[in-house]
Every structure is written in structure tokens, then in C-alpha cells.
Design a protein around this motif. Structure first.
Motif, PDB file in Angstrom:
ATOM      1  N   LYS A 284      36.743  42.499  36.640  1.00 21.38           N
ATOM      2  CA  LYS A 284      35.412  42.327  35.938  1.00 21.38           C
ATOM      3  C   LYS A 284      35.631  42.729  34.570  1.00 21.38           C
ATOM      4  O   LYS A 284      35.195  41.960  33.455  1.00 21.38           O
ATOM      5  CB  LYS A 284      34.391  43.082  36.802  1.00 21.38           C
ATOM      6  CG  LYS A 284      34.210  42.815  38.340  1.00 21.38           C
ATOM      7  CD  LYS A 284      33.148  43.457  38.777  1.00 21.38           C
ATOM      8  CE  LYS A 284      33.294  45.212  38.716  1.00 21.38           C
ATOM      9  NZ  LYS A 284      34.635  45.280  39.627  1.00 21.38           N
TER      10      LYS A 284
ATOM     11  N   GLU B  68      29.518  48.141  32.917  1.00 19.56           N
ATOM     12  CA  GLU B  68      29.226  49.540  34.067  1.00 19.56           C
ATOM     13  C   GLU B  68      28.427  50.636  32.856  1.00 19.56           C
ATOM     14  O   GLU B  68      28.778  51.782  32.887  1.00 19.56           O
ATOM     15  CB  GLU B  68      30.241  50.008  34.582  1.00 19.56           C
ATOM     16  CG  GLU B  68      30.816  49.215  35.499  1.00 19.56           C
ATOM     17  CD  GLU B  68      31.753  49.614  36.519  1.00 19.56           C
ATOM     18  OE1 GLU B  68      31.717  50.847  36.879  1.00 19.56           O
ATOM     19  OE2 GLU B  68      32.958  49.096  37.003  1.00 19.56           O
TER      20      GLU B  68
ATOM     21  N   THR C  35      37.971  43.177  32.897  1.00 18.45           N
ATOM     22  CA  THR C  35      39.101  42.203  32.269  1.00 18.45           C
ATOM     23  C   THR C  35      38.419  41.045  31.628  1.00 18.45           C
ATOM     24  O   THR C  35      39.078  40.749  30.576  1.00 18.45           O
ATOM     25  CB  THR C  35      40.247  41.722  33.252  1.00 18.45           C
ATOM     26  OG1 THR C  35      40.976  42.990  33.798  1.00 18.45           O
ATOM     27  CG2 THR C  35      41.530  41.114  32.601  1.00 18.45           C
TER      28      THR C  35
ATOM     29  N   PRO D 228      34.788  44.048  44.018  1.00 17.35           N
ATOM     30  CA  PRO D 228      35.365  45.231  44.303  1.00 17.35           C
ATOM     31  C   PRO D 228      36.061  45.886  43.120  1.00 17.35           C
ATOM     32  O   PRO D 228      36.528  45.121  42.257  1.00 17.35           O
ATOM     33  CB  PRO D 228      36.328  45.097  45.572  1.00 17.35           C
ATOM     34  CG  PRO D 228      36.492  43.658  45.637  1.00 17.35           C
ATOM     35  CD  PRO D 228      35.226  43.076  45.039  1.00 17.35           C
ATOM     36  N   SER D 229      36.215  47.012  43.015  1.00 17.18           N
ATOM     37  CA  SER D 229      37.078  47.738  41.856  1.00 17.18           C
ATOM     38  C   SER D 229      38.526  47.059  42.026  1.00 17.18           C
ATOM     39  O   SER D 229      39.251  46.803  42.849  1.00 17.18           O
ATOM     40  CB  SER D 229      37.178  49.213  42.088  1.00 17.18           C
ATOM     41  OG  SER D 229      38.069  49.764  41.437  1.00 17.18           O
TER      42      SER D 229
ATOM     43  N   HIS E  20      26.901  48.172  39.069  1.00 17.62           N
ATOM     44  CA  HIS E  20      26.915  48.464  40.299  1.00 17.62           C
ATOM     45  C   HIS E  20      25.472  48.768  40.859  1.00 17.62           C
ATOM     46  O   HIS E  20      24.895  49.314  41.913  1.00 17.62           O
ATOM     47  CB  HIS E  20      27.473  49.469  40.779  1.00 17.62           C
ATOM     48  CG  HIS E  20      29.141  49.269  40.857  1.00 17.62           C
ATOM     49  ND1 HIS E  20      30.089  50.235  40.090  1.00 17.62           N
ATOM     50  CD2 HIS E  20      29.616  48.311  41.013  1.00 17.62           C
ATOM     51  CE1 HIS E  20      31.361  49.537  40.079  1.00 17.62           C
ATOM     52  NE2 HIS E  20      31.178  48.632  40.628  1.00 17.62           N
TER      53      HIS E  20
END
Ligand SMILES: Nc1ncnc2c1ncn2[C@@H]1O[C@H](COP(=O)(O)OP(=O)(O)OP(=O)(O)O)[C@@H](O)[C@H]1O
Ligand SMILES: Nc1ncnc2c1ncn2[C@@H]1O[C@H](COP(=O)(O)OP(=O)(O)OP(=O)(O)O)[C@@H](O)[C@H]1O
Ligand SMILES: [Mg+2]
Ligand SMILES: [Mg+2]
Lengths: 269, 283, 251, 216, 283
Positions: free
Chosen positions: B72, B204, B74, B67-68, B237
Motif C-alpha cells: 500500500k 496511515e 509503495t 495486510p502489512s 486501518h
């Protein structure tokens, strides 16, 4: 060159004269005040002090003189901060100033004068008159006249950059009287053909109740006594031969204003 | 399935509940390319990574999901030395990132050491971060010339090869501002590859793109994954993409790896309730 | 204007030359100071930031005229050495306008997106190269409009040296006024001269800005229409908005 | 450096006189700058075309020429044209006028920052033009620009020493007078310099705090 | 159905294809409250209203619908004299907006004349446009005091009545920034009503609101429509609301009224293909 190292006080009378001879140029601090040292209508430096300086420095082996016009009030600071070599502005010699610089013997003596509105409506003829009438008085920044006015009990003295500003201030009614040296005041009123102001001549200042005859001369940085002495020698020659008056006459000086006073005497009084 | 048996799970992958250490690939400790040892990262009072452990062996492709805010980005930023861990050690190709040995003592890493280990990594950002004041070619050649000491000509030659690969050979003199988002991202990938990193970090990389431009970038990455030996750490995603290229998918939550494994397993039959929830939300 | 004789015109022309020299030299010094201080204020090390901050606060807090007085009259008396008046003036102007300029540099550099720094790190460029090749080229076009405003302030600031007896344009005016006994002609003339110089500098900076933006991969800025208010300082609006929002004092 | 503390003692009363004059000049010229700047800004935003052009040219001219020369101009030239101002009035008018061209820009930015909807709502309520400006637009505009105006007051403070050239006895003028009488230049000028730093650093710090507060 | 027979269509409404003039309500020309005569409005080369004709009789409630950019807002802004027509005449309560008679001659309207006719209109905006630096009460009383010359006390008393009506009596000392969007919009409605306008212009007054706040505002407007005599011109995308309150719905497209009529007819069985299309998209 950007930075120069000061000659400093090495107690041996200074080496400025040698340096000036080496470069061939001496820089004169002027106050833009007629008749002592100013820029004329043609854009060139003129005035009694530069004329005398030119003559004497030629004798001393320094052929070139360069003007450094500044404000009267900045002359001593400018001299001491090495911006120029000699104050050539007909500066009055007095004890306070003698603590800051060394003077050559005076080349002239003079009384003060008032510039007042035409007809002298407040009837100002002496410093005391100014004090008693409460007239608004102005003079130049750093002028000796500030002290004379204080002696006479004048409370507030405004300062203006030069005598032209003073004349205008009188004409425009900003002040009642502008005080300067006699020749200065006379010249500025004559040159501008002022119809609204006039000059009250020959005002005698008093210090400690005694009348003072002011005398003005060239000023040097304190250590430079060698230069001062050499300058004095040449000056005395000019006085003796009467050539001094000849040099100064075109600027409005008269025989009355020639003097044998010495700087030492004026520094004491 | 406990993590200590993970290495046996499949030939290439470890998987299962991540109570211990997540490990991607097999080999000896000396072969490990990336190694997080009890890494903790906090922002103020917010503990983003909590004593995180994992390893990645060379040539593996790992996808990070979660989840946000689960940390990730980081992780990638820690690897790229854009951040420093508060506790623990990160080792890349056997060299710790934030410490170096000097005179036999471990001291905080100097700029020189950090630059040396950084050479192993390339990163592609969500916002491309191309240099707007340099032409496409210059964007790609600048670092090889300045950092690797390549000659301009050599760097340009190689850049053109890479541009050819990403399908933008004819745009080498253009400025990035004139390119579409998808084209910019392809240039950014070429730029990262020009430094010949061992690890490619992808954060992303398609989520700032218009939908019709996503496919082009993903296809390019699939190609790269297939045809090169490069190790990839990839936050995305795009689950079908992750399934295609990954050797392993790691699920993060609350600063921990809560589950990891082969994509077929992770997407098909995850063990953790949290993973299932998350996947049902994004798939 | 017949009162102003050729000799006096010469004084004014010399004054213009001195004013231009002063402006140019102090702008160069100010730019150097601005970059050094501005970047120091973004330095990693707290002590460097602090020192630069103190410099900025002190010079921003002093009046340029008083600083000049101090450099002219106090420094020589205290230290026993003296700068040429011209160089003292350049020092005073350069140091104080450099302090204002550091704010411009700091702001523009800080406004370069973080991602650009990070991309530089990711490509392993050394810190100096990141600054020189990535950050500054992007910050530079943003600095030009506020630098233009500062340059105009600096030009105006050069008039202060006349109080110190440096024979710049304003000082020339005082001499001419004294020689002619008339104020209106000479002051009107020199106000116009200052205005023309300011105008020319603004135009020049516009060209510089257009070049810089083209070099930074942006298209040329939209051409400003020729209305009297745009004619002069077309990007002033942005500057005023910045002044309204950031710590920007006048200079 | 031979520093003379007794000179500082002797100068302090004069400094106090100068400070008072500085404060007066600053207060009056700041008021003038605020008022006139508003006039310029409003004239340029909604004055007739015949006013807008000249106002634009005039403010550009004032803004791009040195305050020092403008002071001389006011002091020496205006009387030739029949308008004589005292030194203090010259200083206040010069400083105020000069900075009004800066505050005008600040107001302009502030006015442009007021959303269009506010004008439209005022029109829809039939408020007169004067009321729209006075009650709706300006209160909002000025609120946003208050810190910027404050910063200009600090800039003005630092320009007050220039007034001494026309004979206003503010702090630097007092220092000059003092040093031309006593030749204690070092002490006087240094004390004035420190006084300015002591005045303007906390003031600009205050302004920045205010700004940050308003920005939130 | 040609427009010239429109007046006979129902008791209160005209309707049908709008080749000629759309007319809402019945009565003599002298009774007309709003009248657009061949009004054309252009922005540059974009003709937004093209020789538009329509009339509204007092106490009617008209809803304007149409695709985005069809000129609905422009009509309200013309009525509010926020814009000037390029051609044609707009008349409100018998007085032309943009011209006045002076010494028997028609001359362009002066500020005074415009302010006089403006008094007939009140407007509520999508973005509320409350004055943020005035209290709620002051927002409402300012114009009555300044423009109508009411005393402060009288204005305040009436403002409190209005605030009571909109359900915000206890918030009169609050500043708008502290209110929710729905509350702000209710204050804006009260502010417009405080000037006792003959016509209330409403431009998508709920479209800036969070969904849960819309109902409160629409209920208030329904109340006002039911209990007062005020004429309403209303742009909205809330079709059920339009159906509830409207006497007539006007469909705009490409600068023209392409159809108008009673809401039952317009929403139930529109004649124009364009209308049907539009409604099927928004309903
Ligand atoms: N520079 C920072 N300062 C403070 N907090 C930060 C910073 N960077 C990240 N965080 C916080 O750390 C947490 C993890 O952030 P991170 O960007 O790693 O999440 P993520 O998993 O990448 O999320 P997303 O999917 O939204 O990108 C978040 O709560 C975020 O707010
Ligand atoms: N001030 C303006 N300048 C230029 N064009 C404008 C202006 N105001 C409106 N327009 C244009 O006029 C056309 C009609 O605008 P209007 O706002 O009246 O449409 P609308 O029917 O209210 O649309 P929406 O439903 O989107 O609010 C649009 O094409 C718009 O772009
Ligand atoms: Mg992220
Ligand atoms: Mg609309």
C-alpha cells in the motif's frame, strides 16, 4: 599575492636584480646560525651575512632587507622554490652545491671545530679520531661537515637542527662531538657560558686525502648570474677597502679568515 | 462479478473481483486522474507490486487496505515519485510520471518534468515529517513561496486560513517540537493542502498518534473530504473512517488488487475469502 | 622569563598572529572542502561519489607534514611556480583537514531522517532547496561538536608550518630559544598559549552550537556543570563515542 | 617536471632504513598510548578525587597542544631539568603520551558502554575491584573499542614524520637527509608521500571492515 | 494483630499488620541471619525506604511483593551492598554491613570488610548479567577461584555439578550469547550458588523471560528451595510460585512493610485493604 610565477631560466642572466630594485626589498634566507645569520637577543636579524648583504644591496639600489629564517637543510630548497632571494647564511661553497645554485665569491674562509665535553675525554682532534674511536658524532642537517666526516670514514652521523641543539646534546651526553664551523662552535660555547663543553678549534677536514680550507658565501638561484656578478663587484670593492673585515669583525671574524678565493675555485675542488 | 462490468455497478463506484482493472469513478480515459498500467515494483527479489492496473477518476476518495507488506505504501510512494516503477506506466492527469516526450520520443523523465507532474500531488506521512527547524507558519509557506513563487505575504495569509481550518491558528509561531502528535499531523495536512494538489495521498496518518488524538485528525479529514473537490488516496486501518469517506475500498494482497468496491459492500459482504479474513482480523 | 626580551616577545606575538591567521584561513578552506566533498560523497551519481571518495582516502591517508613538504618543495620544482609559504601552508592544512571534515558533513547529512528528504520531495521543492532549506539546517548543529574537535586538531596542525620556515608561534619559539640559549621558558609559554587559544575556540564553538540548536527548533542544550573535565570540551563524550563506532579517525 | 628514476633507486635503501625506524617508533608509541590511555581512563573513572582532577587537566592540556611543540619540549626542556632522553625515546614518549589522551577517551566510551549490570554482578560475586576491572569490565570494553584504537594507530603512523624534528631518522628524516646531500627533493619526498598512502589506506580500509564486522 | 505477638502466630512464620517489626522465623537474636534496623533510604527527595525494620531467620524463604517503585529491589541492593543506607543498620549473620569494629570503635566499613560480609550473599538479576566474554563454565568458576581461593579444577568440578543440577551440563563451553534467556538465567543461578552463599537474593528473575521459558527457571528454584538449606529473599510477580516456596510473604508500600504473613493467609485473606487491592490486580 598568492602565487608568483617563477622567473625561470631564460638564459640571459635573470631579471631578479631589476625586480628587487623595483620592489626595494630583498629576502634573505637565514639558518639561525651564529655568527652568519640569526635572530639576536633583541629579536632582530643580525649576523655577518645579513650585515654584508645589507651593505651591498644598498649599493645595488635595494634599500630593504627582510629576514627569512629557516633550517640550514632547507636553505637551497627554499631558495630554489622561491621562498627567498638569497641564501645569506655563510654557506660553504662546494661542487655539489654549485650544481644547485650559483655562489658569489666567498666572503670568508674557515676551518671546522668540534664541540666536545669539557676536558675532551675521547681526545677528539681530527675527523679521523672520530672515525677511529667510534665516537657519536652529530652536525646540522645539510652541513658540509657530513661529507667531510664520510671522507674520514665516520660511519653514522646524527643530524640536529642547529648548533645550540648540538651543544646541549654534547652537554647532556647524547653525543660525543658536534661538528660545525670554527666561529659557530666557538660563539655558541661562549654565549651560553657552557661549563660542561669546550671547543676544539681549527680542525682541518680532508677530501681525497688533501686538506681543505672551507670558504663560505652568498648563494643565488642558478639563472640569476646578473645579480651574482653585480654582487661580486660590490663585494670585491669591500674586500679591497678592508671594509668587509670591519663589517664582520663584531661577529667574531679575524683577518685570518678573510680570503681571495673565488667561487669558481671552490666549485672545482 | 467480472471487472469489465464494474463501471456499471453503481453510479460512482466500480467493484468486485479484480481480475482485470480496478476503476474508481466513471468517465472517459481522458478524464482519468490516476492510472497505473501494468506497474511492477520489486525490491531485490521481492516483487511487491505485480503488474498492477487501476484508475481513479477525479474527486473520488479511495481507501487502500490490505495486510502489512502488501504494498500500500509503495503505491503512494510511486505516485509521489519517491520510487520508480520497474515496469509499466503511471499516469497522473494524462501525463506519464517517469517518461516525457522530447522531440517526439519518449525519454526517461528529467527533474523538470517530474517536478511538473509532482505539483498534482500532496502527501501526508505517518510520521508527520514536519521540518523541525521551521515555525509552523514557515513549514506551510516554504513550498508555496519557493515552488509556486507566491509572495511571502500571500503565502502567510493563505497558511493562516489553512491553520484556522485545522484549528491551530494561534500556534503559527510555534515550532513543531512543541506540538502534540495530533497537532503536528494537522499542520502536516495544512502544509500539503497549501500546495493546492489535485490528489492528496494519506499514508496511515493516524497510526503514530496516541489514541485520544486520532479523532481530531480524522474529523479534519472528513471535513476536507466533504467540503473540497480533492481526490484522496488513503491508506488507513480506521475502518469506520474509511466507510465514512470512501467512494471505493481496494483490498491488496500479494501485489495485486484482489477486490474492490463500495465500502458498504466491502465491509458488509466481501466476495473474497481473503478479504473477509483480513477484515475480521482488523475490525 | 626575564631572558625573553621585548624584542623576542614581539617575535612570539607576531607568531601568535600568524598562527591565528593560519588557523582561520585553513579552517575556512577546510570547511569549503568538507562541504563540497562531503555532499559529493552522497551524490546520486556514482562517478561523483567515487571521485570524492578517492579524494577523501588519499588525503586521509597522507601525513599532513609530508603533504606540506610536498607543496613547499616539490610542487614548485615540478610546476615552476611557487605559492607564498603562508598560502602553501593554508592549502596543505585546508585540503587535508577538509578531507576529515567531509566525513563529518557526510555523517551529519546522512543522519537527517529520510522522512525529511521525502517531505521535501512531496512538497516539490527542487533538490538544491531541499538541501539548503531542509537538510543542512538540521544537519548543521550535529556537525559543530566534531568540527570543534577538528578545529583544535587544525590549530595543532598549524605548528607543522614552522618546519617549513613559516614564522608562526612554534617557529618564533625556535628563534627565541636560539637567541636566549634557553628552552624551558619559551616552550612553556607557547604550550600555554596554544592551550589558551584552543580553550577559547572550544568556548566559541559551544556558543555557536547553542545558537544553532536554538535555530533548529530545539531547546538550548543542558548547561554543563563546571567540573574540570566538562569545562573544556563538554561534548567530547559524544565525539569519542562516535569515533568508537564510526570510521572516525582522529580528525 | 624532471623526474629521476635513478634517484628513486638510490633512495629506496634509505627508505627501507627509515621504514624500519618508523615501524619501531610506531609500535613502541602505540603500546605506550594504549597502556597510558588505560591508566588515564581508569584513574578518571575510579581513582580518588585527588587524582581525577589533575589527570583531567593534564590530559586536556596534552590533547589541546601541538605534538610538535611537545616533542621540542621533551627534547630540549627536560634535559634542563635533568632528564635526558635519546631522540628515539623522546619521539616514542611524545607520540605515545599525546595519543594516550585520545585512547583514554576511547576507553572511557568503551567502559561506559559496559552495562551497569556487569558491575553489579561482579560485586554480587564479591570479586575484588582489581579483578572486576581486569576480568570483567576491561575485556568487554576493549573488545568494543578495538577498531577505534586501530584508527588511532593509523593516525599515529601519519604523525611519525614529526619525529624527524628531534633527529629520529624515520622515513621523512631519511628523505630530508637524502635531499640535503643530493638535492633530489622531488623524488625523495614524493616517494615517502606515496609510501604513507600505501601504508595507511589499506590499514584504514582494514579497520573499517573490522568495525563493520564488529558492529554486526 | 500487633507485630509483637507475631512470633507466636505459627511455628515458622510471623504475620499480620506490620506496625512494629516484621520477623520471619523464630529464634534468639543471635540466630538472626538478616536484620534491618530502622533503615532509611532516599534518592534525592524521594524516600524509598522509611525507617524499615525486619528480621529473617536462617533457612526461611521470604517473598517481597508490592507495587512498582515500592522499594523491593532497593532492599535487595542494600543487602548486596550495591547501595548504602542513609540511616539505620543492616546486619547479616551478626555482622553490620556498613560498619566495622576497629580498635573497639565503630568505623565505616572498608572494602575488605564489605567483601567479607558480601560472601554471605548471592544475587540473581532480572537481566541475568552473565559475563558475555566468558564461557558458561568460566562464568561460574571465576568467583570461587578468585574470591574463595578454590583451585581451578575443584571449581570446575563443582561448576559441572551445578550445571548438571540446572540441566545445562553439556553447554559448559558455550558463551552466554548463544543461550536462550531461560538457560542464561539458570546459569546465573548456578553462578550465584557456586559461591555457597547463606542467602540467595532473587530479583524478578523471570520477568525478562519469554513466557514459555519461565516454568523451567521456577521449577529449578522450587527444587533449590526444597533440597537446600539456603535462605531466600525473593521479589516476584509469580504468585503461585511465591505460594509454593515461601514461608512468609511481605507486602511493601510507600517504604514500609504494611503486612506480612504465611502465603495462605496473605493470598487467601489479607488484612489490609491495600494488600487486597494489590493482589486482586496481579492475581
Ligand atoms: N526501500 C525498501 N527496500 C526494500 N524493501 C522494501 C522497501 N520498502 C518497502 N519494502 C518491502 O516492500 C513490501 C511492501 O512494503 P509497503 O511499505 O508498501 O507495505 P504496506 O502495505 O505499506 O505495509 P504496512 O501496512 O506494514 O505499512 C514489504 O515487504 C517491504 O518489506
Ligand atoms: N539509582 C536510583 N536513583 C534514583 N532513584 C532510584 C534509583 N533506584 C531506584 N530509585 C527509585 O526508588 C524507588 C524504588 O525503586 P525500586 O527499584 O526499589 O522499586 P521496586 O519495588 O523494585 O519496583 P519494580 O517492581 O518496578 O522493580 C523508585 O521510585 C525508583 O524510581
Ligand atoms: Mg505502509
Ligand atoms: Mg524492582
Amino acid at each position: 599575492g598568492c602565487a608568483r610565477v617563477a622567473t625561470g631560466n631564460d638564459g640571459d642572466g635573470g631579471r631578479l636584480l631589476e625586480q628587487l630594485r623595483a620592489t626595494g626589498t630583498v629576502r634573505l634566507g637565514l639558518a639561525g646560525e651564529q655568527p652568519y645569520g640569526y635572530i639576536g637577543k633583541d629579536g632582530r636579524m643580525t649576523g655577518s651575512a645579513p650585515a654584508v648583504a645589507r651593505r651591498i644591496f644598498k649599493e645595488l639600489g635595494v634599500p630593504d632587507v627582510q629576514p627569512f629564517p629557516t633550517e640550514f637543510g632547507s636553505l637551497i630548497a627554499g631558495l630554489n622554490s622561491l621562498q627567498f632571494d638569497v641564501v645569506a647564511a655563510g654557506m660553504y661553497i662546494n661542487p655539489t652545491r654549485c650544481e644547485q645554485v650559483v655562489f658569489a665569491d666567498p666572503e670568508y674562509q674557515m676551518l671546522d671545530a668540534f664541540i666536545v665535553a669539557r676536558g675532551n675525554p675521547k681526545e677528539l682532534r681530527t675527523y679521523r679520531d672520530i672515525a677511529e674511536s667510534g665516537a657519536r658524532m652529530a652536525t646540522g642537517i645539510g652541513y658540509a661537515q657530513i661529507e667531510y666526516a664520510r671522507e674520514a670514514g665516520v660511519g653514522k652521523v646524527t643530524t640536529l637542527p642547529d648548533q645550540l641543539a648540538g651543544l646541549l646534546a654534547v652537554e647532556q651526553g647524547r653525543i660525543d662531538v658536534f661538528v660545525g664551523t670554527a666561529v659557530t662552535a666557538r660563539n655558541v660555547v661562549r654565549e651560553t657560558e657552557s661549563t660542561r663543553a669546550e671547543v676544539i678549534d681549527e680542525v682541518t677536514p680532508h677530501v681525497d686525502g688533501k686538506p681543505v680550507v672551507s670558504a663560505g658565501g652568498f648563494a643565488f638561484r642558478t639563472p640569476e648570474t646578473t645579480l651574482r656578478d653585480a654582487f661580486n663587484r660590490e663585494l670585491r670593492k669591500l674586500k679591497k677597502s678592508g671594509e668587509l673585515l670591519e663589517i664582520m669583525r663584531p661577529f667574531g671574524f679575524t683577518a685570518d679568515q678573510m680570503t681571495d678565493l673565488t667561487a669558481e675555485e671552490k666549485c672545482r675542488s | 462479478m467480472p471487472a469489465d462490468t464494474a463501471n456499471a455497478y453503481t453510479d460512482t463506484d466500480a467493484g468486485g473481483r479484480a481480475q482485470g482493472r480496478a476503476t474508481v469513478g466513471t468517465g472517459t480515459t481522458a478524464d482519468e486522474l490516476i492510472r497505473f498500467d501494468r506497474v511492477t515494483k520489486r525490491f531485490g527479489s521481492n516483487t511487491v507490486l505485480d503488474s498492477l492496473d487501476f484508475r481513479v477518476f477525479p474527486k473520488k476518495h479511495v481507501t487502500l487496505i490490505g495486510p502489512s507488506g502488501s504494498g500500500k505504501t509503495t503505491i503512494l510512494r510511486l505516485l509521489m515519485t519517491l520510487l520508480k516503477p520497474d515496469e509499466g506506466t503511471i499516469t497522473v492527469d494524462g501525463t506519464p510520471l517517469s517518461h516525457e516526450e522530447r522531440n517526439g520520443k519518449l525519454v526517461p523523465a528529467g527533474e523538470k518534468h517530474v517536478r511538473e507532474v509532482r505539483k498534482n500531488m500532496g502527501m501526508v506521512f505517518q510520521q508527520f515529517n514536519l521540518f523541525p527547524h521551521m515555525s509552523v507558519l514557515r513549514n506551510i509557506t516554504e513550498a508555496p513561496v519557493q515552488v509556486l513563487g507566491m509572495s511571502r505575504d500571500e503565502a502567510a495569509e493563505r497558511a493562516l486560513e489553512l491553520l484556522d481550518m485545522v484549528g491551530l491558528k494561534d500556534r503559527s509561531d510555534t515550532y513543531p517540537g512543541r506540538l502534540s502528535g495530533g497537532q503536528q499531523q494537522r499542520v502536516a495536512i495544512a502544509r500539503a493542502l497549501a500546495m493546492r494538489p489535485k490528489v492528496l495521498l494519506l499514508d496511515e496518518v493516524t497510526s503514530a498518534l496516541d489514541p485520544e488524538l486520532v479523532a481530531g485528525v480524522l474529523d479534519l479529514l472528513r471535513d476536507i473530504a466533504r467540503t473540497t473537490d480533492i481526490t484522496m488516496l488513503c491508506v488507513t486501518h480506521e475502518m469506520s473512517f474509511a466507510r465514512d469517506i470512501s467512494d471505493c475500498v481496494m483490498m491488496f494482497d500479494e501485489g495485486k488488487v484482489i477486490e474492490f468496491g463500495h465500502p458498504e459492500k466491502m465491509f458488509g459482504d466481501p466476495e473474497q475469502e481473503r478479504t473477509r479474513e483480513f477484515l475480521s482480523a482488523v475490525l | 622569563m626575564s631572558e625573553i626580551t621585548p624584542g623576542l616577545w614581539e617575535i612570539l606575538l607576531d607568531g601568535v598572529w600568524i598562527t591565528l591567521q593560519l588557523t582561520f584561513l585553513s579552517a575556512a578552506l577546510a570547511a569549503a572542502v568538507a562541504f563540497v566533498t562531503g555532499l559529493a560523497r552522497l551524490n546520486r551519481l556514482r562517478i561523483v561519489r567515487f571521485a570524492a571518495g578517492v579524494y577523501f582516502e588519499v588525503f586521509r591517508g597522507t601525513s599532513a607534514l609530508i603533504l606540506m613538504f610536498w607543496l613547499f618543495f616539490v610542487l614548485p620544482l615540478g610546476l615552476g611556480w611557487q605559492l607564498e609559504p603562508m598560502w602553501a601552508a593554508v592549502l596543505a592544512l585546508g585540503l587535508s583537514y577538509g578531507a576529515y571534515g567531509s566525513e563529518v558533513v557526510r555523517g551529519a547529512v546522512a543522519a537527517v531522517p529520510r522522512g525529511q528528504h521525502e517531505a521535501g520531495v512531496a512538497l516539490n521543492l527542487p533538490p538544491g532547496q531541499r538541501l539548503w532549506r531542509i537538510v543542512l539546517p538540521q544537519a548543521w548543529p550535529e556537525m559543530i561538536p566534531p568540527f570543534n574537535n577538528l578545529l583544535i586538531e587544525l590549530l595543532k596542525g598549524t605548528a607543522l608550518v614552522s618546519v617549513m620556515g613559516v614564522s608562526d608561534l612554534a617557529f618564533g619559539a625556535a628563534l627565541v630559544r636560539n637567541a636566549t640559549g634557553q628552552s624551558a621558558p619559551v616552550y612553556t609559554v607557547i604550550l600555554l598559549v596554544y592551550f589558551v587559544i584552543a580553550f577559547a575556540m572550544t568556548r566559541g564553538m559551544r556558543v555557536l552550537e547553542r545558537r544553532a540548536r536554538a535555530g533548529a527548533g530545539e531547546g538550548p542544550p543542558r548547561r554543563a556543570a563546571l567540573s574540570p573535565r566538562r569545562l573544556f570540551a563538554p561534548r567530547r563524550r559524544a565525539a569519542a563515542a562516535a569515533a568508537a563506532s564510526s570510521g572516525g579517525e582522529r580528525r | 617536471m624532471n623526474w629521476d628514476w635513478s634517484a628513486v633507486d638510490a633512495f629506496l635503501p634509505r627508505l627501507a632504513d627509515g621504514l624500519l625506524v618508523t615501524a619501531q617508533a610506531l609500535a613502541l608509541s602505540a603500546l605506550l598510548a594504549f597502556g597510558l590511555g588505560l591508566v588515564w581512563a581508569v584513574a578518571q573513572r575510579s581513582g580518588p578525587a585527588l587524582v581525577r582532577g589533575p589527570v583531567a587537566v593534564f590530559t586536556e592540556f596534552i590533547r589541546n597542544t601541538p605534538l610538535l611543540v611537545q616533542l621540542f619540549f621533551l627534547y630540549y626542556v627536560l634535559p634542563e631539568w635533568g632528564l635526558t632522553l635519546s631522540a628515539m625515546v623522546t619521539g616514542v614518549v611524545g607520540l605515545g603520551l599525546h595519543y594516550s589522551t585520545y585512547t583514554a577517551e576511547v576507553y572511557r566510551a568503551g567502559i561506559e558502554g559496559v552495562p551497569r549490570g556487569q558491575w553489579e554482578a561482579a560485586t554480587a560475586l564479591s570479586l575484588s575491584r582489581g579483578r572486576t576491572w581486569g576480568v570483567v569490565i576491561l575485556p568487554q570494553a576493549i573488545r568494543r573499542v578495538a577498531p577505534a584504537l586501530g584508527n588511532y594507530v593509523i593516525a599515529m603512523l601519519k604523525d611519525t614524520p614529526m619525529l624527524f624534528v628531534v633527529g629520529v631518522m624515520e622515513m621523512l628524516g631519511e628523505a630530508r637527509q637524502f635531499s640535503s646531500e643530493t638535492f633530489l627533493t622531488v623524488e625523495a619526498v614524493t616517494v615517502v608521500g606515496i609510501a604513507f598512502i600505501l601504508l595507511s589506506c589499506p590499514a584504514s580500509f582494514l579497520m573499517r571492515t573490522l568495525e563493520r564486522r564488529l558492529a554486526r
